[in-house]
Design a protein around this motif. Structure first.
Motif, PDB file in Angstrom:
ATOM      1  N   HIS A   1       0.840  -1.202   0.000  1.00 29.28           N
ATOM      2  CA  HIS A   1       0.000   0.000   0.000  1.00 29.28           C
ATOM      3  C   HIS A   1       0.871   1.246   0.000  1.00 29.28           C
ATOM      4  O   HIS A   1       1.865   1.306   0.714  1.00 29.28           O
ATOM      5  CB  HIS A   1      -0.927   0.020   1.221  1.00 29.28           C
ATOM      6  N   PRO A   2       0.473   2.256  -0.775  1.00 30.93           N
ATOM      7  CA  PRO A   2       1.221   3.521  -0.837  1.00 30.93           C
ATOM      8  C   PRO A   2       0.626   4.558   0.111  1.00 30.93           C
ATOM      9  O   PRO A   2      -0.473   5.051  -0.107  1.00 30.93           O
ATOM     10  CB  PRO A   2       1.018   3.946  -2.300  1.00 30.93           C
TER      11      PRO A   2
ATOM     12  N   CYS B   1      -3.886   5.768   2.969  1.00 32.52           N
ATOM     13  CA  CYS B   1      -3.468   5.012   1.797  1.00 32.52           C
ATOM     14  C   CYS B   1      -3.858   5.825   0.567  1.00 32.52           C
ATOM     15  O   CYS B   1      -4.975   6.327   0.473  1.00 32.52           O
ATOM     16  CB  CYS B   1      -4.148   3.646   1.761  1.00 32.52           C
TER      17      CYS B   1
ATOM     18  N   VAL C   1      -4.173   4.712  -2.426  1.00 32.93           N
ATOM     19  CA  VAL C   1      -5.060   4.017  -3.362  1.00 32.93           C
ATOM     20  C   VAL C   1      -6.437   4.628  -3.140  1.00 32.93           C
ATOM     21  O   VAL C   1      -7.006   4.518  -2.054  1.00 32.93           O
ATOM     22  CB  VAL C   1      -5.074   2.499  -3.099  1.00 32.93           C
TER      23      VAL C   1
ATOM     24  N   HIS D   1      -9.166   2.564  -1.619  1.00 27.14           N
ATOM     25  CA  HIS D   1      -8.978   2.188  -0.211  1.00 27.14           C
ATOM     26  C   HIS D   1      -9.261   3.364   0.715  1.00 27.14           C
ATOM     27  O   HIS D   1      -9.837   3.199   1.787  1.00 27.14           O
ATOM     28  CB  HIS D   1      -7.548   1.691   0.018  1.00 27.14           C
TER      29      HIS D   1
ATOM     30  N   MET E   1      -9.399   3.752   4.879  1.00 25.62           N
ATOM     31  CA  MET E   1      -7.982   3.493   5.132  1.00 25.62           C
ATOM     32  C   MET E   1      -7.252   4.814   5.365  1.00 25.62           C
ATOM     33  O   MET E   1      -6.423   5.247   4.558  1.00 25.62           O
ATOM     34  CB  MET E   1      -7.382   2.748   3.943  1.00 25.62           C
TER      35      MET E   1
HETATM   36 CU   LIG Z   1      -4.302   0.691   0.122  1.00 29.36          CU
END
Ligand SMILES: [Cu+2]
Length: 671
Positions: free
Chosen positions: A505-506, A592, A594, A597, A602
């Protein structure tokens, strides 16, 4: 002859987006949805334009480049021309020191900008390097609301990169993943609550079907500076991506279909070209994807990494680079291609393989996009590449740890921390009717944005319990609420971020640049407690074991800095440790990057406080997007020690109420 040569170069390069060395401090952007075909497939997308930069449907985005010098006061006016959507803009990587009002997170640092209204972000550029801006409202950045932001040294200041690598060409490459469905549909299809399209999986040894989220793993195309080249003649309506056989699940894939709006363009776009003139070209690589890390290389050329996330690094020469979501890498490319008779070399961009979960059966995402590195005079053929992306010999080397070798140029040791904070994230799945199919948690909490922007509530001393949301327990025991971690101003923390997830995860922290002192992978079986069985009957991952934490670097000791940045990767079943001194008050989002997400919780808020509030930040701007206070406005000066830019409290109250009134009148008029 000479003018003719220049004309050819001009004609060849005119199609590339040029982040020209035009310095401006005032920008007036309009954001709207337009018919577009970024990769020749017609679709509606978000266009960001200004008077210098209206490129129409053949290139709706990236938005106009913001180019400034350190110390400039920037004024970026955003006019929301959406019919029925609010918006806001975040300046990714800029600290907005003592000025969190300009961080652009809808629901946290501001109310969003209503349709057919404008707001001007005013802030000082206090850092140098490569940054970007993007919407922080809904999923608009996945739809195209993004652009580059470059801050150069002041006139007379020396740019260390330019001293080491005298270059004359300075270019931006902003990369995106792209789908032939809009971002709303992609997100809702992933979230659920139920799957209307009959996608299901089965418990092991159980014939009872359950539904699974349809995650958009495989993009339809990749875009380089807003353009790709999807060939509609290759469209495969029964496209396959990959599946997880261990979970007996059906394939997760966004299908292809004939375009709804128009025909695909038959002729390809010209490939983006970048002129290798002089000894070096500086490429500023920005990952503006909603989802995927990129791998980039240039045929027969080396890449020298010189900066990451705006921080200059010790030069590192590599054949390829990995750029995770949100990160920026500045690379110098030595113009060594003159030995070849041809003058154009392929720039290849693919999806870094480590993006896929560790249990994917068929780990191939073969989508790629190309550019060209071109030598003067700019005409001629393309050199036969050493290999095509499909034959990439380093394809399987993951790249999750690539960024942890990018050492900062100057600072080498991080001081001891005052405190260690361990954060563990993971996912929960449910099959309960009406509930999302998948949610994300940090320490068991699925983040929900507050009812009122927390920044305003804290500043105006609204009661916190009337500001935050608490929706109680989710279906899998996860707590759904506004996730705030209160942190002490001027205290140094050591954060251990544990990823209990089968994919990387970024992550991104607003308002700060962090020093990373460790990162790596953990053992799924031995480093975590055994969790409850998941929906497939497999053993779930519980809390990380104390022994695994005890084996990590000691937070009470100084530590060598591996790398610095504001956006970072946590590997699959892995961890990253960073140190940061909390010198910037305000509520800063940690999330995160994404986009799908983030939508599913997140995220959390790092609230950096002195005496429980943000007493040292600037006053809010008078024209801030209107909000209805819980218990009335308070004059800004009454209980705060504000910086010199503070304005009179009374004027602020009047202006804010005028804004509320105007908004109400506009709504009545529009209705
Ligand atoms: Cu993520």
């Amino acid at each position: 002859m000479l003018p003719y040569v220049f004309l050819i170069i001009f004609l060849t390069l005119q199609n590339a987006v040029r982040c020209k060395l035009v310095y401006k401090t005032a920008y007036a952007f309009t954001v709207e949805r337009v018919p577009a075909n970024p990769d020749r497939y017609p679709i509606t997308a978000i266009q960001v334009s200004d008077e210098d930069h209206v490129v129409g449907r053949d290139r709706a985005f990236p938005g106009p480049p913001i180019r400034a010098r350190k110390g400039d006061l920037l004024e970026v006016t955003v006019h929301n021309a959406f019919d029925d959507e609010t918006t806001s803009v975040h300046f990714h990587g800029l600290h907005m020191t003592d000025n969190p009002w300009m961080d652009g997170v809808a629901g946290l640092t501001q109310h969003p900008i209503p349709p057919m209204s404008s707001f001007t972000y005013r802030f000082n550029a206090t850092q140098t390097g490569t940054f970007w801006y993007h919407s922080h409202s809904g999923h608009q950045y996945a739809g195209g609301l993004l652009g580059p932001l470059i801050v150069d040294y002041r006139i007379g200041e020396q740019d260390p990169v330019k001293i080491s690598y005298p270059y004359t060409v300075d270019e931006v490459i902003i990369l995106q993943d792209w789908f032939h469905e809009n971002e709303h549909d992609l997100y809702i299809n992933y979230r659920g609550p139920y799957n209307a399209f009959g996608r299901r999986k089965r418990h092991q040894g159980d014939s009872h079907p359950i539904y699974q989220p349809n995650y958009p793993w495989k993009p339809h195309s990749l875009l380089l500076n807003g353009r790709g080249n999807f060939d509609c003649s290759t469209m495969n309506e029964s496209r396959t991506c990959f599946s997880h056989s261990f979970c007996q699940s059906s394939e997760q894939c966004i299908r292809e279909r004939k375009p709804l709006l128009q025909e695909c363009r038959s002729e390809p776009y010209p490939v983006e070209e970048f002129l290798c003139g002089g000894r070096f070209i500086r490429l500023r690589l920005i990952n503006g994807a909603a989802n995927v890390p990129f791998k980039l290389w240039i045929d027969k050329h080396e890449l020298i990494i010189v900066a990451r996330d705006g921080i200059e690094t010790k030069p590192l020469t590599r054949k390829y680079v990995i750029i995770p979501v949100g990160q920026r890498l500045d690379v110098m490319v030595p113009c060594t291609g003159t030995q070849f008779p041809s003058v154009k070399f392929n720039i290849f961009v693919t999806v870094a393989i480590a993006y896929l979960p560790d249990n994917a059966d068929n780990p191939r995402i073969d989508t790629f996009v190309t550019g060209l590195l071109t030598y003067p005079p700019g005409t001629g053929s393309v050199v036969e590449p050493d290999f095509l992306p499909v034959d990439d010999p380093t394809r399987s080397s993951g790249g999750e740890m690539f960024e942890y070798q990018l050492e900062p140029l100057t600072e080498e040791t991080a001081p001891p921390a005052d405190e260690r904070i361990v954060l563990q994230y993971g996912e929960v799945s449910s099959v309960i009717p009406g509930e999302p199919l998948e949610e994300w948690t940090i320490d068991g909490i699925t983040h929900i944005m507050p009812k009122l922007p927390l920044l305003q509530a804290m500043y105006f001393e609204e009661p916190l319990n009337q500001t935050v949301r608490d929706l109680g327990a989710g279906p899998m025991g996860n707590k759904r609420r506004t996730h705030i971690r209160h942190l002490q101003y001027n205290r140094t923390y050591d954060f251990v971020v544990i990823g209990a997830s089968s994919q990387q995860h970024p992550w991104h922290l607003h308002g700060y640049t962090m020093s990373f002192v460790a990162a790596g992978t953990l053992n799924r079986s031995t480093d975590f407690e055994l969790g409850a069985k998941d929906e497939c009957g497999c053993d779930g991952v519980g809390t990380v074991k104390k022994a695994a934490l005890d084996a990590m670097i000691d937070w009470r000791e100084p530590a060598k800095i591996l790398t610095k940045g504001d956006s970072f990767t946590v590997p699959r079943y892995g961890y990253a440790i960073f140190r940061v001194k909390m010198v910037n008050q305000g509520p800063w989002l940690f999330h995160c990057h994404v986009d799908w997400h983030l939508g599913m919780g997140m995220a959390m808020i790092f609230s950096v406080e002195r005496d429980g509030r943000y007493p040292d930040i600037q006053a809010p701007p008078v024209d801030f997007p209107a909000y209805l206070p819980m218990s009335g406005f308070r004059p800004a000066g009454s209980s705060h020690t504000n910086s010199g830019t503070s304005i009179g409290g009374q004027a602020q109250v009047v202006a804010a109420w005028l804004a509320v009134l105007t908004f109400a009148l506009v709504q009545i008029y529009r209705g």
